[in-house]
Design an enzyme around this catalytic site. Structure first.
Site, PDB file in Angstrom:
ATOM      1  CE1 TYR A 105      -3.740  -2.204   5.303  1.00 21.47           C
ATOM      2  CE2 TYR A 105      -3.363   0.075   4.645  1.00 21.47           C
ATOM      3  CZ  TYR A 105      -3.532  -1.253   4.318  1.00 21.47           C
ATOM      4  OH  TYR A 105      -3.483  -1.647   3.009  1.00 21.47           O
ATOM      5  CB  SER A 116      -0.888   0.006   1.247  1.00 22.03           C
ATOM      6  OG  SER A 116      -1.527   1.257   1.418  1.00 22.03           O
TER       7      SER A 116
END
Length: 255
Positions: free
Chosen positions: A149, A135
Protein backbone atom coordinates in the site's frame (compact mmCIF):
# COMPACT_ATOMS: atom_id res chain seq x y z
CA UNK A 1 -18.80 29.03 4.88
CA UNK A 2 -18.85 30.21 1.25
CA UNK A 3 -15.12 30.06 0.52
CA UNK A 4 -15.80 28.12 -2.68
CA UNK A 5 -18.83 30.07 -3.85
CA UNK A 6 -19.58 29.10 -7.45
CA UNK A 7 -16.45 26.94 -7.83
CA UNK A 8 -17.03 23.86 -10.00
CA UNK A 9 -15.46 20.78 -8.41
CA UNK A 10 -15.45 17.12 -9.46
CA UNK A 11 -14.72 14.51 -6.79
CA UNK A 12 -13.81 10.89 -7.58
CA UNK A 13 -14.46 8.11 -5.07
CA UNK A 14 -17.43 10.27 -4.17
CA UNK A 15 -19.94 7.68 -2.98
CA UNK A 16 -18.47 7.05 0.50
CA UNK A 17 -15.69 7.79 2.97
CA UNK A 18 -13.40 10.74 2.35
CA UNK A 19 -14.80 11.33 -1.14
CA UNK A 20 -18.37 11.72 0.15
CA UNK A 21 -17.18 14.00 2.95
CA UNK A 22 -15.37 16.19 0.42
CA UNK A 23 -18.54 16.41 -1.70
CA UNK A 24 -20.56 17.62 1.30
CA UNK A 25 -17.87 20.04 2.46
CA UNK A 26 -17.44 21.59 -0.99
CA UNK A 27 -21.20 22.01 -1.35
CA UNK A 28 -21.44 23.55 2.15
CA UNK A 29 -18.68 26.00 1.18
CA UNK A 30 -20.73 27.18 -1.79
CA UNK A 31 -19.19 25.01 -4.49
CA UNK A 32 -20.99 23.21 -7.29
CA UNK A 33 -20.13 19.54 -7.28
CA UNK A 34 -19.77 16.72 -9.80
CA UNK A 35 -19.61 13.22 -8.32
CA UNK A 36 -17.77 10.29 -9.91
CA UNK A 37 -17.64 6.76 -8.49
CA UNK A 38 -18.57 3.17 -9.30
CA UNK A 39 -21.74 2.75 -7.23
CA UNK A 40 -24.43 4.56 -9.17
CA UNK A 41 -27.17 4.24 -6.52
CA UNK A 42 -25.15 5.82 -3.71
CA UNK A 43 -23.79 8.40 -6.11
CA UNK A 44 -27.25 9.47 -7.24
CA UNK A 45 -28.51 9.75 -3.65
CA UNK A 46 -25.61 11.96 -2.59
CA UNK A 47 -25.90 14.09 -5.73
CA UNK A 48 -29.56 14.68 -4.89
CA UNK A 49 -28.62 15.58 -1.31
CA UNK A 50 -26.14 18.29 -2.31
CA UNK A 51 -27.72 19.39 -5.59
CA UNK A 52 -24.80 18.01 -7.59
CA UNK A 53 -24.32 16.02 -10.78
CA UNK A 54 -23.41 12.32 -10.85
CA UNK A 55 -21.58 10.15 -13.38
CA UNK A 56 -20.82 6.50 -12.61
CA UNK A 57 -17.43 5.17 -13.71
CA UNK A 58 -14.59 2.98 -12.45
CA UNK A 59 -11.33 4.94 -12.25
CA UNK A 60 -9.41 1.90 -13.52
CA UNK A 61 -11.17 2.30 -16.90
CA UNK A 62 -9.53 5.34 -18.55
CA UNK A 63 -12.12 5.62 -21.32
CA UNK A 64 -14.99 5.55 -18.82
CA UNK A 65 -13.32 8.15 -16.60
CA UNK A 66 -12.66 10.45 -19.57
CA UNK A 67 -16.27 10.21 -20.72
CA UNK A 68 -17.71 10.65 -17.22
CA UNK A 69 -15.53 13.63 -16.41
CA UNK A 70 -16.38 15.28 -19.71
CA UNK A 71 -20.10 14.85 -18.93
CA UNK A 72 -19.64 16.41 -15.51
CA UNK A 73 -17.63 19.30 -16.92
CA UNK A 74 -20.43 19.88 -19.42
CA UNK A 75 -23.09 19.79 -16.72
CA UNK A 76 -21.15 22.22 -14.53
CA UNK A 77 -20.18 24.52 -17.38
CA UNK A 78 -16.48 23.88 -16.89
CA UNK A 79 -14.17 22.86 -14.05
CA UNK A 80 -12.23 24.76 -11.42
CA UNK A 81 -10.96 21.75 -9.49
CA UNK A 82 -10.77 17.96 -9.43
CA UNK A 83 -10.29 16.02 -6.20
CA UNK A 84 -8.99 12.48 -6.80
CA UNK A 85 -10.27 10.63 -3.72
CA UNK A 86 -10.80 7.14 -5.16
CA UNK A 87 -8.50 4.59 -3.58
CA UNK A 88 -8.05 1.08 -2.28
CA UNK A 89 -6.08 -0.51 0.55
CA UNK A 90 -4.92 -4.09 1.01
CA UNK A 91 -2.70 -4.76 3.98
CA UNK A 92 -0.57 -7.83 4.55
CA UNK A 93 2.94 -9.20 4.27
CA UNK A 94 4.23 -9.77 0.74
CA UNK A 95 4.69 -13.50 1.38
CA UNK A 96 1.12 -13.90 2.65
CA UNK A 97 -0.79 -11.79 0.13
CA UNK A 98 -2.51 -12.90 -3.06
CA UNK A 99 -0.53 -11.22 -5.88
CA UNK A 100 -3.82 -10.20 -7.49
CA UNK A 101 -4.30 -7.85 -4.54
CA UNK A 102 -1.07 -6.02 -5.41
CA UNK A 103 -2.33 -5.40 -8.94
CA UNK A 104 -5.65 -4.09 -7.62
CA UNK A 105 -3.86 -1.66 -5.29
CA UNK A 106 -1.72 -0.28 -8.11
CA UNK A 107 -4.55 -0.31 -10.65
CA UNK A 108 -6.67 1.94 -8.43
CA UNK A 109 -4.15 4.03 -6.50
CA UNK A 110 -1.75 4.66 -9.38
CA UNK A 111 -3.49 3.76 -12.65
CA UNK A 112 -6.77 5.30 -11.47
CA UNK A 113 -5.00 8.48 -10.42
CA UNK A 114 -3.24 8.73 -13.77
CA UNK A 115 -6.50 8.12 -15.63
CA UNK A 116 -8.22 10.81 -13.58
CA UNK A 117 -5.43 13.30 -14.23
CA UNK A 118 -5.37 12.47 -17.93
CA UNK A 119 -9.13 13.09 -18.13
CA UNK A 120 -9.06 16.21 -15.94
CA UNK A 121 -6.12 18.24 -17.24
CA UNK A 122 -7.73 19.35 -20.54
CA UNK A 123 -10.53 20.93 -18.47
CA UNK A 124 -8.30 22.75 -15.96
CA UNK A 125 -6.90 26.18 -16.72
CA UNK A 126 -4.82 28.76 -14.87
CA UNK A 127 -5.79 29.00 -11.21
CA UNK A 128 -7.57 25.64 -11.21
CA UNK A 129 -6.65 22.86 -8.79
CA UNK A 130 -5.94 19.14 -8.92
CA UNK A 131 -5.95 17.55 -5.45
CA UNK A 132 -4.96 13.95 -4.73
CA UNK A 133 -6.02 12.20 -1.53
CA UNK A 134 -2.92 10.17 -0.76
CA UNK A 135 -1.56 9.06 2.63
CA UNK A 136 1.25 9.66 5.06
CA UNK A 137 2.34 6.20 3.88
CA UNK A 138 3.39 7.99 0.69
CA UNK A 139 6.48 9.26 2.50
CA UNK A 140 7.43 6.28 4.68
CA UNK A 141 6.64 2.58 5.12
CA UNK A 142 4.79 2.18 8.43
CA UNK A 143 5.17 -1.61 8.67
CA UNK A 144 5.92 -4.70 6.60
CA UNK A 145 2.20 -5.33 6.30
CA UNK A 146 1.68 -1.86 4.86
CA UNK A 147 4.51 -2.03 2.36
CA UNK A 148 2.58 -2.65 -0.86
CA UNK A 149 0.00 0.00 0.00
CA UNK A 150 2.81 2.42 0.89
CA UNK A 151 4.52 1.69 -2.43
CA UNK A 152 1.35 2.68 -4.27
CA UNK A 153 1.12 5.89 -2.28
CA UNK A 154 4.79 6.69 -2.87
CA UNK A 155 3.90 6.37 -6.56
CA UNK A 156 0.90 8.67 -6.08
CA UNK A 157 3.18 11.32 -4.60
CA UNK A 158 5.49 10.92 -7.60
CA UNK A 159 2.53 11.34 -9.97
CA UNK A 160 1.60 14.59 -8.26
CA UNK A 161 5.17 15.86 -8.41
CA UNK A 162 5.13 15.08 -12.13
CA UNK A 163 1.81 16.90 -12.57
CA UNK A 164 3.23 19.97 -10.82
CA UNK A 165 5.97 20.07 -13.43
CA UNK A 166 3.57 19.45 -16.30
CA UNK A 167 0.41 21.34 -15.39
CA UNK A 168 1.99 23.74 -12.92
CA UNK A 169 3.78 25.39 -15.83
CA UNK A 170 0.39 26.65 -17.05
CA UNK A 171 -0.91 27.72 -13.66
CA UNK A 172 -2.75 24.60 -12.46
CA UNK A 173 -2.22 24.05 -8.72
CA UNK A 174 -1.44 20.43 -7.78
CA UNK A 175 -1.74 19.42 -4.13
CA UNK A 176 -1.21 16.12 -2.32
CA UNK A 177 -3.34 15.71 0.81
CA UNK A 178 -1.74 13.03 2.98
CA UNK A 179 -3.70 11.93 6.07
CA UNK A 180 -2.72 9.32 8.63
CA UNK A 181 -5.40 6.97 10.00
CA UNK A 182 -8.92 7.99 8.98
CA UNK A 183 -11.99 6.45 10.59
CA UNK A 184 -13.95 5.13 7.61
CA UNK A 185 -15.74 1.88 6.75
CA UNK A 186 -12.77 0.87 4.65
CA UNK A 187 -12.81 -2.67 6.01
CA UNK A 188 -16.48 -3.52 5.96
CA UNK A 189 -16.04 -6.36 3.44
CA UNK A 190 -13.64 -8.30 5.72
CA UNK A 191 -15.17 -7.38 9.07
CA UNK A 192 -15.44 -11.02 10.19
CA UNK A 193 -11.65 -11.47 10.23
CA UNK A 194 -10.10 -10.94 13.65
CA UNK A 195 -7.07 -9.07 12.33
CA UNK A 196 -9.21 -6.78 10.20
CA UNK A 197 -11.59 -6.13 13.09
CA UNK A 198 -8.66 -5.27 15.36
CA UNK A 199 -7.13 -2.88 12.85
CA UNK A 200 -10.50 -1.29 12.12
CA UNK A 201 -11.00 -0.68 15.85
CA UNK A 202 -7.56 0.91 16.11
CA UNK A 203 -8.20 3.06 13.06
CA UNK A 204 -11.50 4.31 14.48
CA UNK A 205 -10.03 4.90 17.93
CA UNK A 206 -7.01 6.85 16.68
CA UNK A 207 -8.06 8.18 13.30
CA UNK A 208 -9.19 11.46 11.90
CA UNK A 209 -12.74 11.66 10.60
CA UNK A 210 -13.39 11.97 6.86
CA UNK A 211 -14.70 15.44 7.67
CA UNK A 212 -11.27 16.48 9.00
CA UNK A 213 -9.71 15.53 5.67
CA UNK A 214 -12.51 17.23 3.75
CA UNK A 215 -11.91 20.44 5.69
CA UNK A 216 -8.26 20.31 4.63
CA UNK A 217 -9.34 19.97 1.00
CA UNK A 218 -11.72 22.94 1.26
CA UNK A 219 -8.94 24.99 2.85
CA UNK A 220 -6.56 24.15 0.00
CA UNK A 221 -9.16 24.90 -2.67
CA UNK A 222 -10.14 28.17 -1.03
CA UNK A 223 -6.68 29.72 -1.02
CA UNK A 224 -5.92 32.58 -3.45
CA UNK A 225 -5.01 31.38 -6.96
CA UNK A 226 -1.42 32.56 -6.55
CA UNK A 227 -0.93 30.12 -3.64
CA UNK A 228 -0.23 26.42 -4.23
CA UNK A 229 -0.03 24.01 -1.30
CA UNK A 230 2.37 21.31 -2.44
CA UNK A 231 1.58 18.80 0.31
CA UNK A 232 -0.88 18.91 3.21
CA UNK A 233 -0.03 16.16 5.72
CA UNK A 234 -2.29 15.68 8.74
CA UNK A 235 -2.81 13.14 11.49
CA UNK A 236 -4.82 12.92 14.68
CA UNK A 237 -3.12 13.83 17.93
CA UNK A 238 -4.12 10.36 19.21
CA UNK A 239 -2.23 8.63 16.41
CA UNK A 240 0.71 10.93 16.96
CA UNK A 241 0.80 9.92 20.61
CA UNK A 242 0.36 6.19 19.98
CA UNK A 243 2.39 5.71 16.80
CA UNK A 244 1.22 3.98 13.62
CA UNK A 245 1.02 0.47 14.98
CA UNK A 246 1.09 -2.77 13.03
CA UNK A 247 -1.08 -3.15 9.94
CA UNK A 248 -1.97 -6.74 9.10
CA UNK A 249 -5.31 -6.67 7.30
CA UNK A 250 -6.60 -6.61 3.72
CA UNK A 251 -9.14 -3.97 2.77
CA UNK A 252 -10.86 -2.36 -0.21
CA UNK A 253 -12.43 1.08 -0.23
CA UNK A 254 -15.73 1.10 -2.03
CA UNK A 255 -15.57 3.87 -4.60
Amino acid sequence: MEALQGRRVVVTGASSGIGAAVVRAVAAAGGRVGLLARRADRLAALADEVGGHAAAADVTDPDAVTAALARLAGSLGGLDAVVAAAGTMHLGAVADTDPRRWREVFDVNVGGLLATAHAALPHLGEGASFVTISSMSGRRVPSAAGGVYAASKHAAHAVDETLRREAGARGVRVTTVAPGFVATDLMVGDAARDDVAAFRERMHDLGLTPEHVAAAVVHVLGLPPEVCVVEYALTSTAQQQQGDGAQRSSTRQQQ
